[in-house]
Design a protein around this motif. Sequence first.
Motif, mmCIF file in Angstrom:
data_model
loop_
_atom_site.group_PDB
_atom_site.id
_atom_site.type_symbol
_atom_site.label_atom_id
_atom_site.label_comp_id
_atom_site.label_asym_id
_atom_site.label_seq_id
_atom_site.Cartn_x
_atom_site.Cartn_y
_atom_site.Cartn_z
ATOM 1 N N GLN A 14 0.854 8.575 0.646
ATOM 2 C CA GLN A 14 0.608 9.284 -0.620
ATOM 3 C C GLN A 14 -0.870 9.616 -0.813
ATOM 4 O O GLN A 14 -1.751 8.817 -0.508
ATOM 5 N N PHE A 15 -1.078 10.788 -1.381
ATOM 6 C CA PHE A 15 -2.426 11.260 -1.703
ATOM 7 C C PHE A 15 -2.458 11.559 -3.197
ATOM 8 O O PHE A 15 -1.601 12.272 -3.712
ATOM 9 N N ALA A 16 -3.425 10.991 -3.896
ATOM 10 C CA ALA A 16 -3.551 11.277 -5.326
ATOM 11 C C ALA A 16 -4.993 11.650 -5.612
ATOM 12 O O ALA A 16 -5.897 11.283 -4.862
ATOM 13 N N THR A 17 -5.191 12.368 -6.667
ATOM 14 C CA THR A 17 -6.548 12.694 -7.061
ATOM 15 C C THR A 17 -6.585 12.847 -8.574
ATOM 16 O O THR A 17 -5.595 13.260 -9.152
ATOM 17 N N PRO A 18 -7.613 12.475 -9.304
ATOM 18 C CA PRO A 18 -8.862 11.913 -8.786
ATOM 19 C C PRO A 18 -8.705 10.444 -8.364
ATOM 20 O O PRO A 18 -7.671 9.847 -8.584
ATOM 21 N N MET A 19 -9.763 9.944 -7.771
ATOM 22 C CA MET A 19 -9.806 8.556 -7.349
ATOM 23 C C MET A 19 -9.630 7.639 -8.551
ATOM 24 O O MET A 19 -10.179 7.871 -9.622
ATOM 25 N N ASP A 20 -8.848 6.563 -8.354
ATOM 26 C CA ASP A 20 -8.655 5.571 -9.414
ATOM 27 C C ASP A 20 -8.667 4.188 -8.783
ATOM 28 O O ASP A 20 -7.858 3.903 -7.900
ATOM 29 N N GLY A 21 -9.605 3.357 -9.200
ATOM 30 C CA GLY A 21 -9.653 2.002 -8.663
ATOM 31 C C GLY A 21 -10.787 1.762 -7.694
ATOM 32 O O GLY A 21 -10.712 0.854 -6.868
ATOM 33 N N GLY A 22 -11.837 2.578 -7.830
ATOM 34 C CA GLY A 22 -13.030 2.359 -6.999
ATOM 35 C C GLY A 22 -14.273 2.410 -7.878
ATOM 36 O O GLY A 22 -15.132 3.268 -7.690
ATOM 37 N N PRO A 23 -14.393 1.487 -8.839
ATOM 38 C CA PRO A 23 -15.486 1.605 -9.827
ATOM 39 C C PRO A 23 -16.880 1.580 -9.201
ATOM 40 O O PRO A 23 -17.744 2.350 -9.600
ATOM 41 N N ASP A 24 -17.096 0.709 -8.220
ATOM 42 C CA ASP A 24 -18.446 0.570 -7.659
ATOM 43 C C ASP A 24 -18.890 1.808 -6.904
ATOM 44 O O ASP A 24 -20.071 2.149 -6.897
ATOM 45 N N ILE A 25 -17.939 2.465 -6.256
ATOM 46 C CA ILE A 25 -18.327 3.610 -5.419
ATOM 47 C C ILE A 25 -18.432 4.905 -6.214
ATOM 48 O O ILE A 25 -18.779 5.945 -5.658
ATOM 49 N N GLU A 26 -18.176 4.814 -7.517
ATOM 50 C CA GLU A 26 -18.336 6.030 -8.327
ATOM 51 C C GLU A 26 -19.796 6.487 -8.382
ATOM 52 O O GLU A 26 -20.066 7.663 -8.620
ATOM 53 N N TYR A 27 -20.730 5.545 -8.157
ATOM 54 C CA TYR A 27 -22.124 5.991 -8.048
ATOM 55 C C TYR A 27 -22.259 7.057 -6.970
ATOM 56 O O TYR A 27 -23.031 7.999 -7.097
ATOM 57 N N PRO A 50 0.832 -1.212 0.000
ATOM 58 C CA PRO A 50 0.000 0.000 0.000
ATOM 59 C C PRO A 50 0.863 1.258 0.000
ATOM 60 O O PRO A 50 1.919 1.296 0.635
ATOM 61 N N LEU A 51 0.393 2.279 -0.716
ATOM 62 C CA LEU A 51 1.148 3.531 -0.843
ATOM 63 C C LEU A 51 0.387 4.715 -0.274
ATOM 64 O O LEU A 51 0.978 5.737 0.050
ATOM 65 N N GLY A 52 -0.933 4.602 -0.193
ATOM 66 C CA GLY A 52 -1.750 5.707 0.265
ATOM 67 C C GLY A 52 -3.156 5.564 -0.300
ATOM 68 O O GLY A 52 -3.645 4.453 -0.465
ATOM 69 N N LEU A 53 -3.780 6.712 -0.596
ATOM 70 C CA LEU A 53 -5.152 6.690 -1.106
ATOM 71 C C LEU A 53 -5.287 7.638 -2.288
ATOM 72 O O LEU A 53 -4.638 8.681 -2.338
ATOM 73 N N SER A 54 -6.126 7.252 -3.246
ATOM 74 C CA SER A 54 -6.519 8.204 -4.286
ATOM 75 C C SER A 54 -7.934 8.661 -3.962
ATOM 76 O O SER A 54 -8.740 7.886 -3.438
#
Lengths: 460, 460
Positions: free
Chosen positions: B387-400, B358-362
Motif C-alpha cells: 500500500q501507498f498512502a500520501t501524505p506521510m503520517d507517523g514520521g514526526p522527526d523526519i518532518e524537518y 506492515p501494510l506499506g508506506l505513507s
Amino acid sequence: MLFNTIGLSKYVPRDECNLPDDLTKEIARYKPIVEGIINASVNGVFKKRTWRTLARFVDKFGSRIAGSDNLEQSIDYMVDLLKKNQLENVHTEQALVPKWVRGRESCWLISPRLEKLNILGLGSSIGTPSKGITAHAVVVESFEELQKMGKEAVEGKIVVYNEPYISYEKTVKYRGYGAIEAAKLGAVATLIRSVTPFSIDSPHTGWQHYQENVTQIPTAAISIEVAEMLHRMFQAGDDILIYLFMEARNLPPVMSRNTIAEIIGHQHPDKVVLVSGHLDSWDVGQGAMDDGGGAFISWNALALLKILGLRPRRTLRSVLWTAEEEGLVGAAAYFHDHRNDVAAFDFVMESDEGTFQPLGLSFSGSHDAGCILKEILKLMRPLNATQFATPMDGGPDIEYFTNVGIPGAALLNANERYFWYHHSQGDRMTVEDPINLDMCTALWAASAFVVADLSVDMPR
Amino acid sequence: MLFNTIGLSKYVPRDECNLPDDLTKEIARYKPIVEGIINASVNGVFKKRTWRTLARFVDKFGSRIAGSDNLEQSIDYMVDLLKKNQLENVHTEQALVPKWVRGRESCWLISPRLEKLNILGLGSSIGTPSKGITAHAVVVESFEELQKMGKEAVEGKIVVYNEPYISYEKTVKYRGYGAIEAAKLGAVATLIRSVTPFSIDSPHTGWQHYQENVTQIPTAAISIEVAEMLHRMFQAGDDILIYLFMEARNLPPVMSRNTIAEIIGHQHPDKVVLVSGHLDSWDVGQGAMDDGGGAFISWNALALLKILGLRPRRTLRSVLWTAEEEGLVGAAAYFHDHRNDVAAFDFVMESDEGTFQPLGLSFSGSHDAGCILKEILKLMRPLNATQFATPMDGGPDIEYFTNVGIPGAALLNANERYFWYHHSQGDRMTVEDPINLDMCTALWAASAFVVADLSVDMPR
C-alpha cells in the motif's frame, strides 16, 4: 405439574420439540404484550432508564464489596428505590458474609531493575508482614512446571505464575489455587497473571482459596504484561528480586442482606419466577458490569412491567444477591432459608456475565421446559434476541436451584469483552451502553413475564 | 538531480505515474534481492531477532524518558549493540533535552464520595504545593463550553475536561493546551480525559504546553471512565471536591544523544538514505511500542542487510532519535547540525506509529519520487505490504526534512489499536508480535535498500 402429566415428549427425540398446539398458540398470543414491553423499554417511557438508574447508583456508591458499610448503604438505597418504583413486598433477607479488607498494597521489582508493578491483592489473601516480603522469584507457566521445579528451587521464593489464558473456566484455577500449590513447596508469596485475554497493564482481582494444613501465603494478581516480562527475565537468567507489601486481612463475618422485590401473582401468588443479579462487587472500579447491569435489569424488568400494568399469574420476584464474589454466599443463605419452599420456584433467572447486546437465553432444565423457552424466545425477534443455548452459563447464584432440577436461564449477550473488564479497575459505567441495557431489560421483562403468566408451570 | 531533468511527468496527470521503462525495469530487477531480504527476516537467520533484541532492551531498561540517566545508559547499550552488529560509523551526536521529572503523584475524589483516582501527570506540568491542592471541580466537554462558563464559575476550581475522542490529531489539543485555557479563567489545576479511543481505566500521559504570561497550573490525565463519571456527577449537581498531589518539576536541560549507525554506500558514500525511530519514551510502561519497535526495526534493517552482505550505492544511515516525546528535540538538533548537508539526504524514513502488521508506506515528497516508491512497493507482495498512502503520517522527526522538500516515508501498519496503549502503562512488550516485527524489519530493510541502491536519486 400439569404440563408434565401430559407426557408430550414421549416419542420426540431429545433435541426436537413437539409442544401441544394449544400451548404453542398460547405463547404466540403474547406477541402484542411482548412488543409492548419491548417498545416501552427501547423507545418509550423506560428508554435509557436502566442506564440512568444504574449510573446514578454506581456513581453514588462506587464499588461494593461484601462486608463493607458501603454495600449495606447501597442495599438501603435499593430498598428505598424499589419501594419508590411501587414494587411489592420489598424487603431484605439476611446472609452472613465474609469481610475481607484490602488495605494498602504495593509491589516493586528491585532487580534486575527498579520498577513499581501494578498489582491487585486477591480476595481472602492474607497480608504480608508490616515490612513486606522481599524475595527472589521463580516463574512458571503451569502447576506441572512448578512441580517439576521442586521444593529446593521454590522454597523461600515468590512464585510467579505466567499461565496462558485459555478460557476463564480453564484458567481461573491458577488464581483460585496458585497460593496453595506454591505454599506446599515452601514459597513465601505468589503473583498470578490476571485471568483475562486482554490487558492495558490491568490487574484483575478475584477470590482465592487456602487449604487446611497448608501455610497461608499472600497472593496478588499482576498484569499479563508484567507476568510475561518477569517470565522473559527468568528465562534470560536474570536475578529477579521482588518486594511485596499487602495489608490485606480477613475479619470476622458480618451480616449482609439479599434485596427482594415482587410483583405478586394474581392467580398463583405462591408460585415464583425469580429474576436476579448480584448487588455486591469487587472493591475496584464501580461494579457497573459485574454485576450492576445484571442487578439493574432484574429490578427494572419488574418496574417496567409495573408501569405497564402487567401482573402475571405467578409472582415475579427480583432478588439482588449479596456476596456473590466471595463464593455465592448470599444465594447459599437464601437457598438454605427457602429449602422448604423449593416447590414454589417455577423458573429462575440470573444475569451475571454482562449486559451487552442481548442475544437470547442460555438454559438448564428439563427438555420440555427448554422447548417452552425456545417458543417464548421466538417472540423476541424485535430485539433480534432469539438464541437458545444450553447448558446455562452466567447464572452462578441460581445454580443452587437448577442443581435440584428447577429450570433456569441466564442472559446470553455479546459479551466477548466481558473478561477484559471483569474484576478490574475498568469495570466502570463506561462499559455499559444505554441502548443495550434497554434491550436487556426488555428481554428480561418479557421472558420472565410470559413464563410467569403461562397457563402451565415450567416442567421439572 | 538526474531524474528531475528528464521531466517525465510533464504531460502526465499528477495522480498517475509514467516512469521511464528503464527505471521500471531497474526496480523490477530487485525482486530476487527483496525476496532474499524478506526470506532472511521472516524465515531465516533473522527470524524473531527484532522481537528478541527489542524484548531484551525494554526489559533491561524499561521506560526511557528524556533527561534520565536510564535513557543515557540505554544509548550507551545501543552504541555497543550496533558495533557488535558490525554496523559502520557508529556514534552519537549531542542534543540538549528537557528534563521533566514526574515524582510521586496521587489524586482523590473526596466528595461526593471517597475514591482514589488513577492519574498520570502530563509532561512539563509543574507540581502542586507540597500539601496538594484541594478544590471543587467543574467539568466541560470543550473549550467553547469552558469559555461560556466564564471566569466566575471557573476561578479557584479544578477544570476537568471530558472531551470526546474524535481522533488523536483533533483531540490532543485538550492535552496540549487545556491547562493554559483553564488558567486564563483562574483555574487552579486541570484533569484531562486521556486522548484515546479505548480504556481499561488507563490514563495516558503526553507533552503539554504553558504560555508566557499565563499562570502555570498543574495538569494530569485521567481515564475516559473517570472523566465520564465526573461529568455525570457534575451534570447531576453533585458537589465535586478533588485532592490533587503532584511532585512533578522541570529541571535544567541536560545533554542527550541521537544514536547513529551506517552501512556506507559503495558509490555515493555522501548521499544518505535515513531510516529512523526514536529511542526515548514516556516514563511509563516499557516504551516498547512508542517507539521501541520503530527504533529496533530501523537498526535491525541495517543489521540484516549487513548479514546478507548487501551494501547499496548510497549510505544507509540509521538514526535513533532522542527526546522525540518532548517535541522532536533530538531531531531538531540533528537537523540544525546538518543544516548545511541537506542536499546529501536522498530519502528519509521513520516508523513512529506502531510496528503491527506492515501494510506499506505513507509518503510525502514530489510526485516523481512517489511514483518510484509505488514501483518499489510492488516488490513487497510477498509481505502483502504494497500500500501507498500520501501524505506521510507517523514520521514526526523526519518532518524537518520533508518540510524542506526531501522525500520521506513512514511505516503504514495495521495500527488500529495504537492509541489504546500510546503513552500509557500498557505500552509494554506484550503489544509487540515477533512475526509482525520480522515483517516490518523486512519491509524497512528492503525499501530502504532499493531506494539507496537505485541508479537515480529520489527527485525533489
